[in-house]
Design a protein around this motif. Structure first.
Motif, PDB file in Angstrom:
ATOM      1  N   PRO A  82       0.797  -1.228   0.000  1.00 47.59           N
ATOM      2  CA  PRO A  82       0.000   0.000   0.000  1.00 47.59           C
ATOM      3  C   PRO A  82       0.823   1.268   0.000  1.00 47.59           C
ATOM      4  O   PRO A  82       0.449   2.261  -0.614  1.00 47.59           O
ATOM      5  N   THR A  83       1.943   1.249   0.685  1.00 45.78           N
ATOM      6  CA  THR A  83       2.912   2.347   0.655  1.00 45.78           C
ATOM      7  C   THR A  83       4.257   1.754   1.048  1.00 45.78           C
ATOM      8  O   THR A  83       4.323   0.679   1.650  1.00 45.78           O
ATOM      9  N   SER A  84       5.341   2.408   0.692  1.00 47.10           N
ATOM     10  CA  SER A  84       6.670   1.872   0.986  1.00 47.10           C
ATOM     11  C   SER A  84       6.856   1.689   2.489  1.00 47.10           C
ATOM     12  O   SER A  84       6.249   2.396   3.294  1.00 47.10           O
ATOM     13  N   PHE A  85       7.730   0.744   2.856  1.00 47.77           N
ATOM     14  CA  PHE A  85       7.885   0.465   4.283  1.00 47.77           C
ATOM     15  C   PHE A  85       9.263  -0.086   4.617  1.00 47.77           C
ATOM     16  O   PHE A  85      10.043  -0.468   3.740  1.00 47.77           O
ATOM     17  N   LEU A  86       9.528  -0.151   5.933  1.00 45.20           N
ATOM     18  CA  LEU A  86      10.702  -0.796   6.520  1.00 45.20           C
ATOM     19  C   LEU A  86      10.213  -1.962   7.359  1.00 45.20           C
ATOM     20  O   LEU A  86       9.259  -1.821   8.130  1.00 45.20           O
ATOM     21  N   ALA A  87      10.856  -3.118   7.230  1.00 48.32           N
ATOM     22  CA  ALA A  87      10.463  -4.297   8.008  1.00 48.32           C
ATOM     23  C   ALA A  87      11.694  -5.052   8.470  1.00 48.32           C
ATOM     24  O   ALA A  87      12.721  -5.067   7.785  1.00 48.32           O
ATOM     25  N   GLN A  88      11.568  -5.692   9.622  1.00 49.90           N
ATOM     26  CA  GLN A  88      12.605  -6.627  10.054  1.00 49.90           C
ATOM     27  C   GLN A  88      12.398  -7.938   9.320  1.00 49.90           C
ATOM     28  O   GLN A  88      11.275  -8.419   9.166  1.00 49.90           O
ATOM     29  N   VAL A  89      13.491  -8.530   8.842  1.00 50.52           N
ATOM     30  CA  VAL A  89      13.402  -9.809   8.146  1.00 50.52           C
ATOM     31  C   VAL A  89      13.390 -10.934   9.176  1.00 50.52           C
ATOM     32  O   VAL A  89      14.268 -11.021  10.039  1.00 50.52           O
ATOM     33  N   LYS A  90      12.375 -11.808   9.055  1.00 54.99           N
ATOM     34  CA  LYS A  90      12.247 -12.938   9.956  1.00 54.99           C
ATOM     35  C   LYS A  90      12.183 -14.229   9.141  1.00 54.99           C
ATOM     36  O   LYS A  90      11.561 -14.273   8.080  1.00 54.99           O
ATOM     37  N   GLU A  91      12.793 -15.252   9.670  1.00 55.61           N
ATOM     38  CA  GLU A  91      12.802 -16.535   8.971  1.00 55.61           C
ATOM     39  C   GLU A  91      11.387 -17.063   8.822  1.00 55.61           C
ATOM     40  O   GLU A  91      10.611 -17.103   9.784  1.00 55.61           O
TER      41      GLU A  91
END
Length: 486
Positions: A223-232
């Protein structure tokens, strides 16, 4: 036989730096432009930066998307290597060795005889499928404390008869881990880690914790650009990559679109489209121990379209990251894709506009941001969550004059998660500020307001100044509220 330009610039090429005036910049910070290499006629090379890293001595390695890898040392450029396919990331091993992420493979590039030119190219891993599509970028690598490399594999762009598009527009996969975050072991084995990526142009790691974060670009299912933590094992929302998931491989009819909202991992921070970022690049942690000013531990993220740099402050609520984002520096010369700190604590900005365009106007460039080491700007340092509202922290004491409920404008909204390209703000609400309490030391204030999880809050402060009289360079912050505190 190597291209003529390679031979002409085997020796160093002096490059000057030039001061640059940004339209928005906190007090105490400055920007300078590093002039990029030219050819034999003095014409600038198309030096769109795809990778950026540093030796312990402070020399910079810069991977250009079309002109190979160059080394910048003591104010001079020299070409280090050529023959790479649109590199979109670089990790420096030592003064003679770099690891390059290019479209078809992860490659070790090394100068074995010490003459300054790479002579050894070794494939570390090529176990993903590269089908020759323009958008099949490979972003990274970042490296953890155990020597594992992490990569983001971009989705493809094309027609539905070529790729599974997941009921979305433009981006798809023909298999081979398009749209996946992957780990490559020191032995060169590829391990798929997480799926649902669309155009994950930014990748960063907190070297103190080995936590990996990525940035995503707005589009279908984003929906809009974002930052996320990568999780297995996590799924970040774009369905096309699921054709490589063992549960769905070869059976896309089993992918139930209505269930995606239950499966997807929520972003830590949304970047409101058109206000902060349209196409974010690398997130980089400020681990400079104060050499870059009063924002130690926070992340800095560039935007390729808007030519700006944002500042992100994260906190954990119920074990999950969420937090606030602020515009930091605005209107640099070109699209800000690759960020990295040098050993002196200066933030280098690798830039490209080729193929996409940027507000800054230039098609490529390299700039460097420094803090003067003494001036503390008056800024909102962070917005954090309270049980009944938010706390705003400041970089220096805030004056009590002008601080009241009337100082605030607070609103919130949510986004549609759907196959359409992006989402408008949905169900926008204005929120009354019930009360404000300024701390005795002036370094923070708490305000009470209505809290609704699953929304982005916009907080604007007006008429607020430091005790020493300065105003803020930006008066607005955005908080992504996923979870409430107990």
């Amino acid at each position: 036989m190597k291209p003529l330009i390679f031979l002409l610039f085997a020796n160093s090429l002096v490059a000057e730096t030039q001061p640059y005036r940004a339209k928005l910049i906190p007090a105490g910070y400055s920007v300078e432009t590093i002039v990029t290499p030219v050819d034999a006629t003095g014409t600038p090379l198309q030096f769109g930066v795809g990778g950026l890293g540093f030796t312990e001595a402070g020399d910079a390695f810069v991977a250009s998307r079309t002109e190979g890898v160059w080394k910048y040392s003591k104010g001079s450029w020299s070409r280090f290597s050529d023959h790479l396919h649109d590199p979109q990331g670089l990790h420096v091993v030592d003064e003679n060795t770099v690891i390059i992420a290019q479209k078809p493979e992860l490659t070790r590039v090394q100068d074995t005889d010490g003459d300054g030119l790479a002579d050894l190219y070794q494939t570390i891993c090529d176990d993903w499928r590269y089908g020759g599509n323009y958008c099949e970028y490979v972003h990274g690598p970042v490296v953890d404390s155990r020597g594992n490399f992490y990569l983001n594999l971009n989705l493809s762009a094309g027609s539905a008869d070529m790729m599974f598009l997941g009921k979305g527009k433009y981006m798809g996969s023909s298999g081979g881990y398009d749209g996946w975050h992957c780990k490559v072991t020191p032995e060169g084995d590829l391990i798929p880690v997480a799926s649902g990526l669309r155009s994950p142009a930014g990748l960063g790691i907190n070297s103190e914790t080995d936590e990996v974060f990525y940035t995503e670009n707005q589009g279908s299912w984003v929906p809009t650009s974002f930052l996320a933590q990568v999780k297995e094992g996590a799924f970040y929302g774009y369905p096309s990559s699921l054709i490589d998931d063992p549960k769905f491989r070869g059976k896309p009819e089993k992918i139930v679109f209505e269930e995606f909202s239950k499966l997807r991992e929520m972003p830590a921070v949304y970047f409101p489209h058109g206000e902060l970022a349209n196409s974010p690049g690398d997130p980089v942690f400020d681990l400079t121990e104060g050499h870059f000013g009063p924002f130690a531990g926070q992340l800095f993220v560039g935007c390729q379209t808007r030519s700006n740099i944002m500042r992100v402050s994260l906190e954990k609520v119920k074990g999950e990251y969420q937090g606030s984002v602020f515009n930091f520096i605005d209107h640099l010369q070109s699209g800000c894709l690759r960020l990295n700190f040098d050993p002196q604590g200066r933030l280098w900005v690798g830039q490209t506009g080729r193929g996409w365009g940027s507000v800054g106007g230039k098609t490529f460039g390299l700039q460097r941001i420094s803090w003067d080491g003494k001036t503390t700007p008056f800024e909102m340092k962070a917005i954090t969550l309270n049980p009944d509202g938010f706390r705003v922290s400041f970089t220096k004491p805030c004056s009590r004059d002008g601080v009241s409920v009337k100082s605030f404008a607070v609103s919130s909204w949510r986004y549609h998660y759907h196959s359409e390209y992006g989402s408008p703000k949905v169900d926008t609400q204005s929120h009354e500020v019930e009360s404000v309490t300024l701390a005795e030391d002036g370094l923070s204030l708490d305000f009470k307001t209505k809290l609704i999880p699953g929304r982005v809050y916009k907080v604007t402060l007006t008429g607020v100044a430091a005790q020493s009289g300065e105003s803020m360079s930006t008066d607005t912050g955005y908080y992504t509220l996923n979870n409430l505190v107990d």
